[in-house]
Design an enzyme around this catalytic site. Structure first.
Site, PDB file in Angstrom:
ATOM      1  N   HIS A 203      10.382 -19.014  19.364  1.00 50.56           N
ATOM      2  CA  HIS A 203      10.942 -18.461  20.599  1.00 50.56           C
ATOM      3  C   HIS A 203      12.434 -18.771  20.580  1.00 50.56           C
ATOM      4  O   HIS A 203      12.890 -19.595  19.791  1.00 50.56           O
ATOM      5  CB  HIS A 203      10.265 -19.092  21.824  1.00 50.56           C
ATOM      6  CG  HIS A 203      10.459 -20.568  21.888  1.00 50.56           C
ATOM      7  ND1 HIS A 203       9.632 -21.450  21.226  1.00 50.56           N
ATOM      8  CD2 HIS A 203      11.407 -21.319  22.483  1.00 50.56           C
ATOM      9  CE1 HIS A 203      10.073 -22.687  21.426  1.00 50.56           C
ATOM     10  NE2 HIS A 203      11.153 -22.640  22.185  1.00 50.56           N
TER      11      HIS A 203
ATOM     12  N   ASP B 287      24.144 -19.310  14.678  1.00 54.35           N
ATOM     13  CA  ASP B 287      24.041 -18.212  15.644  1.00 54.35           C
ATOM     14  C   ASP B 287      23.163 -17.088  15.079  1.00 54.35           C
ATOM     15  O   ASP B 287      23.359 -16.647  13.946  1.00 54.35           O
ATOM     16  CB  ASP B 287      25.441 -17.677  15.980  1.00 54.35           C
ATOM     17  CG  ASP B 287      25.429 -16.736  17.166  1.00 54.35           C
ATOM     18  OD1 ASP B 287      24.595 -16.923  18.079  1.00 54.35           O
ATOM     19  OD2 ASP B 287      26.258 -15.810  17.186  1.00 54.35           O
ATOM     20  N   HIS B 288      22.193 -16.661  15.889  1.00 56.22           N
ATOM     21  CA  HIS B 288      21.245 -15.611  15.504  1.00 56.22           C
ATOM     22  C   HIS B 288      20.442 -15.984  14.267  1.00 56.22           C
ATOM     23  O   HIS B 288      20.078 -15.124  13.462  1.00 56.22           O
ATOM     24  CB  HIS B 288      21.949 -14.258  15.345  1.00 56.22           C
ATOM     25  CG  HIS B 288      22.365 -13.684  16.657  1.00 56.22           C
ATOM     26  ND1 HIS B 288      23.460 -14.153  17.357  1.00 56.22           N
ATOM     27  CD2 HIS B 288      21.804 -12.732  17.450  1.00 56.22           C
ATOM     28  CE1 HIS B 288      23.556 -13.482  18.500  1.00 56.22           C
ATOM     29  NE2 HIS B 288      22.567 -12.634  18.589  1.00 56.22           N
TER      30      HIS B 288
ATOM     31  N   HIS C 207      16.448 -19.468  22.352  1.00 55.50           N
ATOM     32  CA  HIS C 207      17.238 -20.073  23.431  1.00 55.50           C
ATOM     33  C   HIS C 207      18.672 -19.581  23.319  1.00 55.50           C
ATOM     34  O   HIS C 207      19.157 -19.322  22.220  1.00 55.50           O
ATOM     35  CB  HIS C 207      17.286 -21.598  23.305  1.00 55.50           C
ATOM     36  CG  HIS C 207      15.979 -22.262  23.539  1.00 55.50           C
ATOM     37  ND1 HIS C 207      15.423 -22.418  24.786  1.00 55.50           N
ATOM     38  CD2 HIS C 207      15.102 -22.821  22.670  1.00 55.50           C
ATOM     39  CE1 HIS C 207      14.274 -23.055  24.678  1.00 55.50           C
ATOM     40  NE2 HIS C 207      14.041 -23.306  23.400  1.00 55.50           N
TER      41      HIS C 207
ATOM     42  N   HIS D  62      13.563 -21.081  17.401  1.00 54.20           N
ATOM     43  CA  HIS D  62      12.975 -22.249  16.741  1.00 54.20           C
ATOM     44  C   HIS D  62      11.503 -22.353  17.101  1.00 54.20           C
ATOM     45  O   HIS D  62      10.991 -21.650  17.972  1.00 54.20           O
ATOM     46  CB  HIS D  62      13.739 -23.545  17.091  1.00 54.20           C
ATOM     47  CG  HIS D  62      13.533 -24.055  18.482  1.00 54.20           C
ATOM     48  ND1 HIS D  62      13.894 -25.320  18.874  1.00 54.20           N
ATOM     49  CD2 HIS D  62      12.993 -23.478  19.584  1.00 54.20           C
ATOM     50  CE1 HIS D  62      13.587 -25.491  20.145  1.00 54.20           C
ATOM     51  NE2 HIS D  62      13.048 -24.399  20.609  1.00 54.20           N
TER      52      HIS D  62
ATOM     53  N   CYS E  90       6.038 -24.391  23.009  1.00 49.45           N
ATOM     54  CA  CYS E  90       7.148 -24.509  22.056  1.00 49.45           C
ATOM     55  C   CYS E  90       6.662 -24.472  20.617  1.00 49.45           C
ATOM     56  O   CYS E  90       7.468 -24.389  19.695  1.00 49.45           O
ATOM     57  CB  CYS E  90       7.933 -25.794  22.310  1.00 49.45           C
ATOM     58  SG  CYS E  90       8.714 -25.793  23.919  1.00 49.45           S
TER      59      CYS E  90
ATOM     60  N   GLU F 193      19.839 -26.826  26.040  1.00 50.05           N
ATOM     61  CA  GLU F 193      18.853 -25.904  25.464  1.00 50.05           C
ATOM     62  C   GLU F 193      18.440 -24.860  26.502  1.00 50.05           C
ATOM     63  O   GLU F 193      18.177 -23.710  26.163  1.00 50.05           O
ATOM     64  CB  GLU F 193      17.640 -26.686  24.974  1.00 50.05           C
ATOM     65  CG  GLU F 193      16.720 -25.872  24.104  1.00 50.05           C
ATOM     66  CD  GLU F 193      15.671 -26.729  23.460  1.00 50.05           C
ATOM     67  OE1 GLU F 193      15.718 -26.895  22.232  1.00 50.05           O
ATOM     68  OE2 GLU F 193      14.818 -27.267  24.195  1.00 50.05           O
TER      69      GLU F 193
HETATM   70 NI    NI Z   1      12.428 -24.176  22.563  1.00 48.94          NI
END
Ligand code: NI
Length: 135
Positions: A39, A79-80, A41, A14, A33, A124
């Site tokens: 990036h 997911d992904h 998580h 995100h 961020c 997160e």
């Molecule tokens: Ni983040």
């Protein structure tokens, strides 16, 4: 009242970015961020259902069923994926853990028909956790 929790994990990327802010404001508020390419998580999602055990089964909700609901409604869609671009139910929102967890609540709440959705917790990182209690 008994609370049962199913934990599931997913990986996603995100970028925290508000299009109505200037580049400098986005950088000041969201810092790393807001890096342009995003990036990732490894998220941990915990879904808790509250209720009384069914006298015939002893379950508040069969956790296999709860897992299947969360997989179908949430995990398979995020997911992904890149949460800013790839997920219809997150379009137009800043994908903070707060906003993601609230969006998950809205989807899951009507799907839980045994017991009642009590909370959606989204980790997160190891240290940052958001919890939604009620819509
Ligand atoms: Ni983040």
């Amino acid at each position: 009242m008994i609370y049962v929790t199913r934990r599931l994990t997913f990986s996603a990327s995100h970028r925290l970015f508000n299009p109505s802010f200037s580049a400098a404001e986005n950088e000041r508020i969201f810092d790393k961020c807001s890096n342009v390419h995003g990036h990732g998580h490894n998220y941990v999602l915990e879904v808790t259902v509250a209720g009384e055990p069914n006298p015939e089964t002893g379950y508040v909700i069969d956790l296999k069923k709860l897992k299947a609901i969360v997989m179908r409604e949430i995990i398979e869609k995020v997911d992904h994926k890149h949460l800013n671009h790839d997920v219809e139910f997150l379009s137009g929102i800043i994908p903070t853990a707060e906003n993601i967890a609230r969006a998950f609540w809205k989807i899951l709440e009507p799907q839980i028909t045994e017991g009642k959705l009590h909370s959606v917790r989204l980790h997160e990182t190891e240290n940052n956790v958001v919890e939604v209690l009620g819509g």
